[in-house]
Design a protein around this motif. Structure first.
Motif: not given
Length: 732
Positions: A172, A175, A454, A456-458, A460-461, A573, A576-577
């Motif tokens: 995490v 990112v 596309h 990773v949103s802040d 989510t981070v 993203n 990341f997943w």
């Protein structure tokens, strides 16, 4: 993990072939730069929106490849502490699998899906080291003394919980670092760039360190200007495309064939070593040196492959460490009475005595190297960082702390719009967007980034980071109870985040993730804050080092993958997943594999000496003030002083011709604490690498594929040997 790969090729020189078309009239270098940026923006936007960025089939194949790498890394990690993410072979195996099934696929296998396979496989495959199962856990299980509250044997569910607790926060945390090191500073991440180039070639596309460029987006300016093209030109171009397709098919097939052949040969040799154990230790220097001083050769093809991957510089430095440690210091310590026990005894023999010298070298190299990475930007450009820091404190926008402006780039990243315009519209918009910028200012602009949807949103981070940190703290508390206090766990996690930044930067600049040095710095720090009177000080020290190593390893590995994905236009993203899934599955599988190996084989034993476990435990004893063997402190201090200066010289010589001739501290230390049999095999591999790349001037890709097959062959066949050993099949 391999301490170094030697001199990495200068991937900044790799670029797409120059266009043979004549430039449009009136076009200057500034217009060309704008056009190339527009091409890059269009490329990323088009590929990031592909449905194949994140697929179930890609995840499953990635997990399958990752399982093979995981077994291999556990095997070699317990033997010598070396692991590899195997990014290039993972990409090649994934490509070959889907290419074979191409006729039965509803959707084509694309470069971005290839990136997903590689990301999942790599994140899963490195978990044996990321979860501390090749160093810290063996130290806790088998090497911790009763007076140090040991040994600590964990049940299977606690072992899995420990592994899961360490596997998320580094992923995490990578990112928010991505935008700084990849988009703004454009760090090269050589292995990630090389993997992108190979995937691009396999799929008939190309990627450069200047930005992702597709063959399909390159435009002939003469065609744009005139708008017509002769039938003969079309026929020639069609013929070129057909010939190119045949060449690409032949290329990937030859690489897969080479991988399979090397895999099979190495696997057969590994099977032979089960029935003929003498093959692991050949007395090539005579029986006296073999028996009395442990000078043997393990002609393992896998270790030759490791040497090929590491390169001639690193393997030579390891050989220097072996000669100094086992050829000079070991006999000296034995004859002077400093290590009176048997040579192969870790406690009273010279085998254990020279580890202290290697620790002094590792600590010196780690402090100087990581200190250079942390301090140099502040010394060179203090105004930029102080201004940004003042702004963050004033606005209280703490999440911007991870995005401190780099002096290399003058502006923010260049996000893409959701809609992709035509080439002419892009060029016109680019001119309007930067109307007053000079050519140099355009060159300094950061690379375009993926569309916001596309990324990773802040949210989510930050939610993921908080939850992963809390889960890590809770899991360690459940596993170790009161042995490791809360304050120590919390400090260890946040120290891991800070050290991860240094590790990521080092990886981006040098292709070396100094996780061993990072863990040693953490151990050194905890020796300062935890009083020596604390009876649990060694356990706390080991756990803190494991947390730091896990964070740095996972953040660095994902960043390499993100660099690969950026060059090929993959959605961050999705990567990341994919990394989260690979890490989670890898943590569970690694715990099971560790328990499987340790239940069948004696650990430490002839096959799995676990030298890194001894390095961990002795580092903890060193920094916590435990008793050292006679004269070990003096020699370790002297070695640390020597390598402090040599590391400074090595840093100053970066990029110069004489740089490879200055021994790297980590490589020398690894050569010291591993028995010579492994180092000699790696040195042979380094010589093969030199012959292929320097003497014959051949490309590196083929020899890396060969080496990967050799490594994977022994790693996978070790499963068969494991089954034979569990069934008590006799040796011959």
């Amino acid at each position: 993990m391999a301490p170094d790969r030697g001199e990495s090729p200068d991937y900044q020189s790799i670029s797409t072939p120059p266009s043979t078309s004549r430039p449009a009239e009136g076009s200057g270098s500034t217009a060309e730069l704008r056009r190339r940026r527009s091409d890059a923006r269009r490329f990323i936007a088009s590929h990031a929106s592909e449905g194949q960025n994140f697929t179930v089939r890609g995840i499953l194949v990635g997990l399958g490849v990752g399982l093979v790498i995981c077994f291999s890394n556990m095997y070699f990690g317990l033997q010598t502490g070396w692991i590899s993410s195997m990014s290039m072979p993972a990409s090649l195996i994934g490509f070959a699998f889907f290419k074979t099934l191409a006729r039965h696929l509803d959707l084509p296998f694309t470069p971005v899906e290839n990136v997903l396979v590689q990301s999942v496989a790599g994140s899963m495959g490195t978990m044996p080291l990321g979860c501390g199962l090749v160093g810290v856990m063996p130290a806790l299980n088998y090497m911790l003394k009763p007076e140090e509250q040991g040994p600590i044997i964990l049940s299977l569910w606690k072992l899995i919980l420990w592994s899961l607790g360490l596997c998320f926060f580094g992923v995490v945390f990578a990112v928010p670092l991505r935008r700084q090191v990849i988009i703004r500073e454009k760090l090269k991440f050589p292995s990630g760039t090389a993997t992108a180039l190979m995937i691009g070639v396999l799929h008939g596309k190309e990627a450069t360190v200047d930005g992702p460029i597709s063959q399909t987006t390159s435009r002939d300016s003469s065609v744009q200007e005139e708008g017509t093209e002769s039938f003969s030109d079309i026929d020639e171009r069609t013929a070129d495309v057909e010939e190119s397709g045949k060449s690409q098919t032949s290329s990937w097939q030859s690489k897969v064939r080479l991988l399979i052949i090397s895999f099979a040969i190495s696997g057969l040799y590994t099977l032979a070593t089960y029935f003929f154990p003498i093959l692991r230790n050949l007395p090539v220097f005579g029986f006296t040196l073999a028996k009395s001083w442990l000078w043997t050769l393990n002609p393992s093809l896998a270790y030759v492959g490791q040497g090929i991957i590491m390169g001639p510089a690193t393997t030579t430095h390891m050989l220097i460490g072996a000669v100094v440690g086992w050829g000079i210091l070991s006999p000296l310590a034995k004859r002077r009475g400093w290590a009176p026990g048997p040579v192969d005894d870790w406690e009273t023999g010279s085998k254990g005595w020279i580890v202290w010298v290697s620790l002094g070298i590792m600590l010196a190299d780690s402090v100087v190297s990581l200190g250079n990475i942390a301090i140099t930007p502040l010394i060179m450009h203090p105004g930029h960082y102080l201004a940004d820091l003042r702004s963050i404190i004033t606005s209280r926008n703490w999440k911007s702390f991870l995005r401190l402006r780099s002096a290399k780039t003058g502006g923010n990243y260049a996000p893409l719009r959701e809609e992709v315009s035509t080439p002419l519209e892009e060029t016109r918009l680019s001119s309007q967007e930067y109307p007053a910028l000079s050519e140099e200012e355009i060159k300094a602009l950061p690379e375009p980034d993926a569309p916001p949807e596309h990324l990773v949103s802040d949210r989510t981070v930050w939610i993921g980071l908080v939850l992963s940190i809390l889960f890590c703290i809770a899991s360690i508390r459940v596993v170790f109870g009161a042995l490791v206090p809360f304050y120590a766990i919390i400090i260890a996690v946040f120290m891991a985040l800070i050290l991860s930044i240094m590790g990521v930067r080092a990886l981006g600049e040098t292709d070396l993730n100094p996780v061993s040095g990072i863990s040693k710095l953490a151990q050194l720090f905890f020796a300062i804050i935890v009083p020596q009177s604390n009876k649990n000080s060694v356990i706390i020290n080991l756990v803190a080092g494991a947390v730091s190593e896990a964070g740095a390893l996972q953040a660095g590995d994902l960043m390499q993958d993100l660099k690969t994905g950026h060059l090929l236009g993959a959605a961050p993203n999705a990567q990341f997943w994919g990394g989260v899934i690979g890490s989670a599955v890898g943590a569970v599988v690694s715990a099971l594999i560790y328990r499987l190996y340790t239940s069948v084989y004696e650990v430490p034993g002839d096959l799995f000496e676990v030298p890194t476990g001894y390095v961990w435990i002795k580092t903890a004893e060193l920094v916590t003030g435990k008793g050292l063997p006679m004269m070990a402190w003096q020699w370790a201090t002297g070695a640390a002083i020597i390598f402090t200066f040599s590391t400074v010289v090595r840093i100053m010589g970066t990029g110069k011709r004489w740089h490879p001739f200055i021994p790297g501290g980590i490589a020398v230390a690894v050569g010291m604490y591993n028995v010579p049999s492994f180092t000699l095999a790696r040195a042979i591999g380094g010589l093969v690498n030199w012959y292929w790349r320097s003497y014959r001037q051949k490309e590196e890709t083929l020899i890396v594929v060969l080496a990967s097959g050799l490594v994977l062959g022994e790693g996978v066949m070790s499963i068969v040997n494991l089954l034979l050993a569990s069934a008590s099949v006799p040796h011959l």
